[in-house]
Design a protein around this motif. Structure first.
Motif, PDB file in Angstrom:
ATOM      1  N   ILE A 114      37.102  29.523  47.237  1.00  0.00           N
ATOM      2  CA  ILE A 114      37.922  30.663  47.672  1.00  0.00           C
ATOM      3  C   ILE A 114      37.927  31.767  46.615  1.00  0.00           C
ATOM      4  O   ILE A 114      38.245  32.916  46.928  1.00  0.00           O
ATOM      5  CB  ILE A 114      39.365  30.247  48.028  1.00  0.00           C
ATOM      6  CG1 ILE A 114      40.124  29.748  46.797  1.00  0.00           C
ATOM      7  CG2 ILE A 114      39.381  29.206  49.134  1.00  0.00           C
ATOM      8  CD1 ILE A 114      41.624  29.634  47.013  1.00  0.00           C
ATOM      9  N   CYS A 115      37.575  31.430  45.357  1.00  0.00           N
ATOM     10  CA  CYS A 115      37.447  32.418  44.280  1.00  0.00           C
ATOM     11  C   CYS A 115      36.267  32.013  43.406  1.00  0.00           C
ATOM     12  O   CYS A 115      36.215  30.873  42.942  1.00  0.00           O
ATOM     13  CB  CYS A 115      38.706  32.475  43.418  1.00  0.00           C
ATOM     14  SG  CYS A 115      40.168  33.090  44.265  1.00  0.00           S
ATOM     15  N   THR A 116      35.346  32.917  43.173  1.00  0.00           N
ATOM     16  CA  THR A 116      34.181  32.579  42.352  1.00  0.00           C
ATOM     17  C   THR A 116      34.568  32.494  40.880  1.00  0.00           C
ATOM     18  O   THR A 116      35.583  33.051  40.447  1.00  0.00           O
ATOM     19  CB  THR A 116      33.062  33.620  42.517  1.00  0.00           C
ATOM     20  OG1 THR A 116      33.516  34.874  41.957  1.00  0.00           O
ATOM     21  CG2 THR A 116      32.679  33.795  43.977  1.00  0.00           C
ATOM     22  N   ILE A 138      37.308  34.861  38.739  1.00  0.00           N
ATOM     23  CA  ILE A 138      38.424  34.282  37.983  1.00  0.00           C
ATOM     24  C   ILE A 138      38.397  34.796  36.545  1.00  0.00           C
ATOM     25  O   ILE A 138      39.416  35.224  35.989  1.00  0.00           O
ATOM     26  CB  ILE A 138      38.383  32.743  38.007  1.00  0.00           C
ATOM     27  CG1 ILE A 138      38.612  32.222  39.432  1.00  0.00           C
ATOM     28  CG2 ILE A 138      39.429  32.148  37.058  1.00  0.00           C
ATOM     29  CD1 ILE A 138      38.342  30.731  39.598  1.00  0.00           C
ATOM     30  N   GLN A 139      37.209  34.783  35.938  1.00  0.00           N
ATOM     31  CA  GLN A 139      37.099  35.237  34.557  1.00  0.00           C
ATOM     32  C   GLN A 139      37.427  36.723  34.429  1.00  0.00           C
ATOM     33  O   GLN A 139      38.079  37.137  33.466  1.00  0.00           O
ATOM     34  CB  GLN A 139      35.696  34.948  34.019  1.00  0.00           C
ATOM     35  CG  GLN A 139      35.477  33.474  33.737  1.00  0.00           C
ATOM     36  CD  GLN A 139      34.095  33.189  33.177  1.00  0.00           C
ATOM     37  OE1 GLN A 139      33.088  33.641  33.720  1.00  0.00           O
ATOM     38  NE2 GLN A 139      34.039  32.446  32.091  1.00  0.00           N
ATOM     39  N   ARG A 140      37.001  37.524  35.401  1.00  0.00           N
ATOM     40  CA  ARG A 140      37.328  38.958  35.383  1.00  0.00           C
ATOM     41  C   ARG A 140      38.841  39.166  35.410  1.00  0.00           C
ATOM     42  O   ARG A 140      39.392  39.968  34.672  1.00  0.00           O
ATOM     43  CB  ARG A 140      36.703  39.663  36.594  1.00  0.00           C
ATOM     44  CG  ARG A 140      35.303  40.206  36.372  1.00  0.00           C
ATOM     45  CD  ARG A 140      34.937  41.188  37.471  1.00  0.00           C
ATOM     46  NE  ARG A 140      34.951  40.575  38.795  1.00  0.00           N
ATOM     47  CZ  ARG A 140      33.917  39.983  39.364  1.00  0.00           C
ATOM     48  NH1 ARG A 140      32.764  39.911  38.723  1.00  0.00           N
ATOM     49  NH2 ARG A 140      34.010  39.456  40.570  1.00  0.00           N
ATOM     50  N   SER A 141      39.526  38.406  36.283  1.00  0.00           N
ATOM     51  CA  SER A 141      40.970  38.594  36.434  1.00  0.00           C
ATOM     52  C   SER A 141      41.729  38.110  35.207  1.00  0.00           C
ATOM     53  O   SER A 141      42.814  38.616  34.900  1.00  0.00           O
ATOM     54  CB  SER A 141      41.476  37.862  37.679  1.00  0.00           C
ATOM     55  OG  SER A 141      41.457  36.462  37.488  1.00  0.00           O
ATOM     56  N   ALA A 174      38.307  45.245  44.578  1.00  0.00           N
ATOM     57  CA  ALA A 174      37.700  45.707  43.328  1.00  0.00           C
ATOM     58  C   ALA A 174      37.350  44.540  42.406  1.00  0.00           C
ATOM     59  O   ALA A 174      36.341  44.578  41.701  1.00  0.00           O
ATOM     60  CB  ALA A 174      38.640  46.675  42.613  1.00  0.00           C
ATOM     61  N   LEU A 175      38.201  43.492  42.402  1.00  0.00           N
ATOM     62  CA  LEU A 175      37.942  42.332  41.541  1.00  0.00           C
ATOM     63  C   LEU A 175      37.217  41.210  42.285  1.00  0.00           C
ATOM     64  O   LEU A 175      36.997  40.136  41.727  1.00  0.00           O
ATOM     65  CB  LEU A 175      39.251  41.814  40.947  1.00  0.00           C
ATOM     66  CG  LEU A 175      39.965  42.753  39.966  1.00  0.00           C
ATOM     67  CD1 LEU A 175      41.175  42.059  39.360  1.00  0.00           C
ATOM     68  CD2 LEU A 175      39.034  43.242  38.867  1.00  0.00           C
ATOM     69  N   LYS A 176      36.881  41.460  43.552  1.00  0.00           N
ATOM     70  CA  LYS A 176      36.159  40.472  44.386  1.00  0.00           C
ATOM     71  C   LYS A 176      36.916  39.145  44.440  1.00  0.00           C
ATOM     72  O   LYS A 176      36.339  38.065  44.269  1.00  0.00           O
ATOM     73  CB  LYS A 176      34.726  40.285  43.878  1.00  0.00           C
ATOM     74  CG  LYS A 176      33.908  41.566  43.954  1.00  0.00           C
ATOM     75  CD  LYS A 176      32.472  41.370  43.510  1.00  0.00           C
ATOM     76  CE  LYS A 176      31.699  42.684  43.612  1.00  0.00           C
ATOM     77  NZ  LYS A 176      30.301  42.539  43.145  1.00  0.00           N
ATOM     78  N   LEU A 177      38.231  39.273  44.693  1.00  0.00           N
ATOM     79  CA  LEU A 177      39.106  38.104  44.807  1.00  0.00           C
ATOM     80  C   LEU A 177      39.710  38.083  46.206  1.00  0.00           C
ATOM     81  O   LEU A 177      40.751  38.702  46.440  1.00  0.00           O
ATOM     82  CB  LEU A 177      40.224  38.170  43.764  1.00  0.00           C
ATOM     83  CG  LEU A 177      39.876  37.784  42.334  1.00  0.00           C
ATOM     84  CD1 LEU A 177      40.995  38.186  41.399  1.00  0.00           C
ATOM     85  CD2 LEU A 177      39.599  36.289  42.220  1.00  0.00           C
ATOM     86  N   PRO A 178      39.093  37.391  47.164  1.00  0.00           N
ATOM     87  CA  PRO A 178      39.637  37.379  48.526  1.00  0.00           C
ATOM     88  C   PRO A 178      40.982  36.678  48.641  1.00  0.00           C
ATOM     89  O   PRO A 178      41.741  36.925  49.572  1.00  0.00           O
ATOM     90  CB  PRO A 178      38.563  36.648  49.332  1.00  0.00           C
ATOM     91  CG  PRO A 178      37.790  35.855  48.332  1.00  0.00           C
ATOM     92  CD  PRO A 178      37.839  36.637  47.054  1.00  0.00           C
ATOM     93  N   VAL A 179      41.291  35.791  47.682  1.00  0.00           N
ATOM     94  CA  VAL A 179      42.604  35.141  47.625  1.00  0.00           C
ATOM     95  C   VAL A 179      43.187  35.423  46.242  1.00  0.00           C
ATOM     96  O   VAL A 179      42.605  35.048  45.226  1.00  0.00           O
ATOM     97  CB  VAL A 179      42.498  33.615  47.852  1.00  0.00           C
ATOM     98  CG1 VAL A 179      43.861  32.960  47.696  1.00  0.00           C
ATOM     99  CG2 VAL A 179      41.908  33.313  49.217  1.00  0.00           C
ATOM    100  N   SER A 204      44.464  35.407  39.943  1.00  0.00           N
ATOM    101  CA  SER A 204      43.465  34.696  40.756  1.00  0.00           C
ATOM    102  C   SER A 204      43.948  33.328  41.238  1.00  0.00           C
ATOM    103  O   SER A 204      43.354  32.749  42.143  1.00  0.00           O
ATOM    104  CB  SER A 204      42.162  34.523  39.966  1.00  0.00           C
ATOM    105  OG  SER A 204      42.416  33.855  38.741  1.00  0.00           O
ATOM    106  N   THR A 205      45.024  32.804  40.636  1.00  0.00           N
ATOM    107  CA  THR A 205      45.595  31.528  41.099  1.00  0.00           C
ATOM    108  C   THR A 205      47.108  31.688  41.265  1.00  0.00           C
ATOM    109  O   THR A 205      47.892  31.091  40.514  1.00  0.00           O
ATOM    110  CB  THR A 205      45.280  30.365  40.129  1.00  0.00           C
ATOM    111  OG1 THR A 205      45.688  30.752  38.807  1.00  0.00           O
ATOM    112  CG2 THR A 205      43.809  30.022  40.130  1.00  0.00           C
ATOM    113  N   PRO A 206      47.535  32.491  42.226  1.00  0.00           N
ATOM    114  CA  PRO A 206      48.970  32.743  42.388  1.00  0.00           C
ATOM    115  C   PRO A 206      49.712  31.511  42.875  1.00  0.00           C
ATOM    116  O   PRO A 206      49.212  30.744  43.707  1.00  0.00           O
ATOM    117  CB  PRO A 206      49.005  33.853  43.452  1.00  0.00           C
ATOM    118  CG  PRO A 206      47.758  33.634  44.256  1.00  0.00           C
ATOM    119  CD  PRO A 206      46.735  33.161  43.270  1.00  0.00           C
TER     120      PRO A 206
END
Length: 291
Positions: free
Chosen positions: A88-90, A94-97, A239-244, A263-265
């Motif tokens: 669900i998150c690459t 995750i590292q970008r966020s 923008a951060l390519k985080l669909p979740v 990225s992990t709310p």
């Protein structure tokens, strides 16, 4: 479908809810500690070994990786990606966020409003840094801080100088942001699934506390986002390519301003405040992308 939740604690609310909703929809859900995974790299056959078996049967993963284990956790996520397992998150997202400075740079480039922010390399000219964000009071944040830890409100120039000098002495990298007084210690968390807002809450810090994190005694109530807030949340996710993800923003006199993207709310606060089934939305997102 075989779904793996990468989490170090199966008893956390978010993990338990994802297990519950996955099983309710007929999937096999397993919790795996990413730090106990062995990454096996060989030609044309990347694999992961966990305890007594190879994880070659996994269809999808839900990364729930804490900030303290980002490096190895993302290496495990990346290995699953090499095995063509849906996530669900690459690992890159995750590292970008997790890199506050990098993510703010990307979000600024995408035209997303945010508080004035300055990053400096252990500058001794504290007065100049403060002026760049419009003067005191200012917010000083550790780049690696989470859940409100490593965030300081400096109300005077002397206080800001003292905090920055202390962080500089520890060689801790920080950003300095303008203080949005009209937010009154509150912020908004929008929960994004598949690029769409599925729930939003307004978090209010306890009296005398400028941080609104629920872990720090804040309270939360459901809120309906206006058009500007919806747009900001979805654009930040894109923008951060985080669909979740969770998108945190402030209400200001010049419109919504982005604080950060998580990225992990956590699901506990948002599900209880909104009475919406966020965990099920995440499971159905996986189903749409695997079928």
């Amino acid at each position: 479908m075989n779904i793996v939740i990468l989490s170090r604690n199966p008893n956390l609310y978010s993990t338990r809810r994802l297990i519950e909703e996955g099983e309710n929809r007929g999937h096999l859900v397993e919790v795996i500690d990413p730090l106990k995974c062995d990454i096996i790299i060989e030609k044309e056959k990347p694999t992961i070994y966990y305890k007594d078996r190879y994880l070659d049967y996994v269809d999808a993963i839900i990364p729930r990786i804490g900030a303290s284990v980002t490096f190895y956790g993302c290496a495990v996520v990346r290995q699953f990606e090499m095995m063509n397992v849906f996530t669900i998150c690459t690992s890159d997202a995750i590292q970008r966020s997790r890199d506050k400075l990098r993510s703010l740079q990307r979000l600024s480039k995408a035209g997303i409003g945010m508080p004035k922010t300055v990053f400096t390399n252990y500058s001794r000219d504290v007065e100049e840094v403060i002026e760049h964000v419009g003067g005191v009071p200012v917010i000083i944040k550790l780049l690696e801080g989470t859940q409100g830890l490593g965030v300081v409100l400096a109300e005077t120039k002397n206080a800001a100088e003292s905090v920055l000098e202390a962080f500089n002495g520890l060689e801790a990298r920080v950003i300095v942001q303008e203080f949005i007084k009209e937010a009154k210690g509150a912020d908004i968390r929008a929960l994004i699934v598949d690029g769409q807002v599925v729930g939003a809450m307004k978090r209010q810090g306890k009296e005398g506390e400028f941080r609104s994190n629920l872990h720090r005694g804040g309270s939360a109530n459901i809120i309906k986002l206006n058009a500007e807030e919806l747009k900001l949340a979805m654009n930040a996710s894109r923008a951060l390519k985080l669909p979740v993800c969770g998108v945190d923003m402030l209400q200001s006199a010049r419109g919504p301003l982005l604080l950060e993207v998580n990225s992990t709310p956590g699901l506990e606060g948002i599900e209880r405040a909104t009475h919406k089934n966020i965990a099920r939305a995440i499971i159905t997102f996986i189903e749409r992308n695997k079928n």
